[in-house]
Design an enzyme around this catalytic site. Structure first.
Site, PDB file in Angstrom:
ATOM      1  N   LYS A  29       0.963  -1.218   0.117  1.00 30.49           N
ATOM      2  CA  LYS A  29      -0.066  -0.009   0.067  1.00 30.49           C
ATOM      3  C   LYS A  29       0.994   1.451  -0.086  1.00 30.49           C
ATOM      4  O   LYS A  29       2.021   1.288   0.596  1.00 30.49           O
ATOM      5  CB  LYS A  29      -0.960   0.057   1.210  1.00 30.49           C
ATOM      6  CG  LYS A  29      -0.353   0.128   2.571  1.00 30.49           C
ATOM      7  CD  LYS A  29       0.330   1.494   2.992  1.00 30.49           C
ATOM      8  CE  LYS A  29       0.707   1.483   4.364  1.00 30.49           C
ATOM      9  NZ  LYS A  29       1.658   2.595   4.633  1.00 30.49           N
ATOM     10  N   ASP A 156      -2.891  -0.884   9.979  1.00 31.56           N
ATOM     11  CA  ASP A 156      -2.969  -1.249   8.413  1.00 31.56           C
ATOM     12  C   ASP A 156      -3.756  -2.329   7.784  1.00 31.56           C
ATOM     13  O   ASP A 156      -3.974  -2.379   6.759  1.00 31.56           O
ATOM     14  CB  ASP A 156      -1.575  -1.072   7.812  1.00 31.56           C
ATOM     15  CG  ASP A 156      -0.804   0.270   7.868  1.00 31.56           C
ATOM     16  OD1 ASP A 156      -1.793   1.274   8.021  1.00 31.56           O
ATOM     17  OD2 ASP A 156       0.216   0.424   7.654  1.00 31.56           O
TER      18      ASP A 156
HETATM   19  P1  ATP Z   1       3.459   0.067   8.252  1.00 32.14           P
HETATM   20  O1  ATP Z   1       3.440   0.405   7.117  1.00 32.14           O
HETATM   21  O2  ATP Z   1       2.284  -1.140   8.538  1.00 32.14           O
HETATM   22  O3  ATP Z   1       3.943   0.771   9.417  1.00 32.14           O
HETATM   23  P2  ATP Z   1       5.951  -1.308   7.460  1.00 32.14           P
HETATM   24  O4  ATP Z   1       5.631  -1.154   5.633  1.00 32.14           O
HETATM   25  O5  ATP Z   1       6.704  -0.120   7.590  1.00 32.14           O
HETATM   26  O6  ATP Z   1       4.615  -1.363   8.129  1.00 32.14           O
HETATM   27  P3  ATP Z   1       6.372  -4.090   7.468  1.00 32.14           P
HETATM   28  O7  ATP Z   1       7.246  -4.637   6.205  1.00 32.14           O
HETATM   29  O8  ATP Z   1       4.918  -4.363   7.409  1.00 32.14           O
HETATM   30  O9  ATP Z   1       6.590  -2.665   7.855  1.00 32.14           O
HETATM   31  O10 ATP Z   1       6.910  -4.648   8.776  1.00 32.14           O
HETATM   32  C1  ATP Z   1       7.111  -4.043  10.056  1.00 32.14           C
HETATM   33  C2  ATP Z   1       7.719  -5.129  11.092  1.00 32.14           C
HETATM   34  O11 ATP Z   1       6.844  -6.135  11.309  1.00 32.14           O
HETATM   35  C3  ATP Z   1       8.961  -5.708  10.415  1.00 32.14           C
HETATM   36  O12 ATP Z   1      10.177  -4.868  11.070  1.00 32.14           O
HETATM   37  C4  ATP Z   1       8.881  -7.104  10.670  1.00 32.14           C
HETATM   38  O13 ATP Z   1       9.871  -7.509  11.713  1.00 32.14           O
HETATM   39  C5  ATP Z   1       7.561  -7.265  11.122  1.00 32.14           C
HETATM   40  N1  ATP Z   1       6.958  -8.422  10.501  1.00 32.14           N
HETATM   41  C6  ATP Z   1       6.203  -9.334  11.117  1.00 32.14           C
HETATM   42  N2  ATP Z   1       5.612 -10.158  10.056  1.00 32.14           N
HETATM   43  C7  ATP Z   1       6.029  -9.791   8.977  1.00 32.14           C
HETATM   44  C8  ATP Z   1       5.832 -10.305   7.598  1.00 32.14           C
HETATM   45  N3  ATP Z   1       5.067 -11.093   7.276  1.00 32.14           N
HETATM   46  N4  ATP Z   1       6.203  -9.232   6.653  1.00 32.14           N
HETATM   47  C9  ATP Z   1       6.970  -8.327   7.044  1.00 32.14           C
HETATM   48  N5  ATP Z   1       7.256  -7.785   8.137  1.00 32.14           N
HETATM   49  C10 ATP Z   1       6.869  -8.549   9.186  1.00 32.14           C
END
Ligand code: ATP
Length: 323
Positions: A29, A156
């Site tokens: 997203k 999210d």
């Molecule tokens: P958001 O935009 O929802 O804040 P983000 O895109 O910055 O999230 P994500 O990649 O969704 O970050 O992941 C955030 C944290 O969640 C990561 O640091 C990771 O350790 C943990 N995590 C747990 N499960 C997953 C997964 N299946 N995929 C990605 N990250 C995961």
């Protein structure tokens, strides 16, 4: 559970036989608008965001195990834990608990969405897990019910049940689907380092003097069933840019580079560190992606904005969908 939202559409043949494995592609997203409003008594902030999916997808595969009731998770990214710290594991455990089922599952995750990048990859995987298990285990939950389960996993997560575009409010649980009309392409640029969401919120809270109220123009968006890209683009903004740009100059550089490559606008997504540019057509997006992707340490992706919602492919009868 109270019902809210549309049912996720399942293939008609779903009821006619029982598949034991499904594959699902699940998108990243971007936040076209992200306002972080007042802090709530539970410690979270009230958000106001116009969110949209983009065609950069993780791929998940679920298989029911006949021999045990264990959840086994595999992931192609070694740094991502495959135990209860993984959102997919937590989502699967939560679904089984809510459904009162004890089922063994083998789950494989192929990550393409960068981690901790502001692209909601973990949340998208969690939402996909709920959709896949709803299908595989014939739970019959509506989109609204699934979103409610997802809200317990992260702010999210509910959005993905209302994709491709929605206005998200509160802690993320108040979601209203909206159409964004007129096609656009997105170039995502990741600078090669993560930003932890919690740290970004702390920095935002520590650096701003007051909370700017939601503008009238943004409030008006919430009462419209469809929004035109031409109206959205001039009003795009992200409250995380102000506190994060002084710390990470790469954000300013990625924005400047996307604009110089012809983006109509460029913005930080979520709490970073990914920056995205909006382009009118595929050719100009792919040209920009090729050029920006040559910068050392940066990774660039081009994809259509507002991809289709989550949908499962049963592996017993369908050729695999190439994500
Ligand atoms: P958001 O935009 O929802 O804040 P983000 O895109 O910055 O999230 P994500 O990649 O969704 O970050 O992941 C955030 C944290 O969640 C990561 O640091 C990771 O350790 C943990 N995590 C747990 N499960 C997953 C997964 N299946 N995929 C990605 N990250 C995961």
């Amino acid at each position: 559970m109270p019902l809210k939202g549309d049912r996720i559409r399942l293939p008609n043949r779903a009821a006619s036989h029982t598949a034991s494995a499904v594959r699902i592609c699940t998108p990243a997203k971007i936040n076209l608008i992200l306002r972080v409003l007042d802090r709530r008594s539970d410690g979270y902030h009230n958000l106001w965001s116009l969110m949209q999916t983009v065609a950069l997808e993780d791929e998940l595969r679920f298989q029911v195990r006949a021999d045990s009731t264990e959840l086994r998770l595999k992931c192609d990214v070694a740094s991502l834990p495959t135990d209860r710290r993984n959102l997919v594991w937590r989502a699967a455990a939560l679904v089984l608990d809510r459904a009162g089922l004890q089922v063994g599952l083998d789950i494989e995750i192929t990550k393409r969405i960068p981690l901790a990048a502001g692209l909601g990859g973990g949340s998208s995987d969690a939402a996909a897990t709920i959709v896949a298990l709803n299908h595989l285990l014939r739970l019959g939950w509506s989109g609204g019910e699934m979103a409610q389960v997802g809200a317990a996993l992260g702010s999210d997560v509910p959005f993905f049940f209302f994709a491709p575009s929605a206005i998200v409010r509160g802690r993320g649980e108040d979601v209203a689907a909206v159409m964004v009309t007129g096609a656009r392409w997105v170039v995502l640029v990741h600078p090669g380092f993560p930003i932890e969401t919690r740290w970004a919120y702390d920095r935002l809270a520590a650096t701003r003097e007051h909370v700017r109220p939601l503008s009238e123009q943004h409030s008006r968006f919430a009462s419209q069933a469809s929004l035109a890209w031409d109206d959205v683009i001039p009003l795009m903004e992200n409250d995380f840019e102000q506190p994060l740009v002084p710390v990470y100059d790469a954000i300013r550089k990625m924005k400047a580079r996307l604009l110089s490559e012809g983006a109509e606008t460029a913005l930080l997504s979520g709490s970073g560190a990914t920056v995205f540019g909006i382009f009118r057509d595929e050719d100009s997006a792919v040209r920009a992606q090729t050029s920006v992707g040559q910068v050392r340490g940066w990774r660039a992706y081009a994809g259509r904005a507002g991809t289709a919602s989550l949908s499962c492919q049963e592996e017993s009868s369908d050729p695999f969908r190439v994500c």
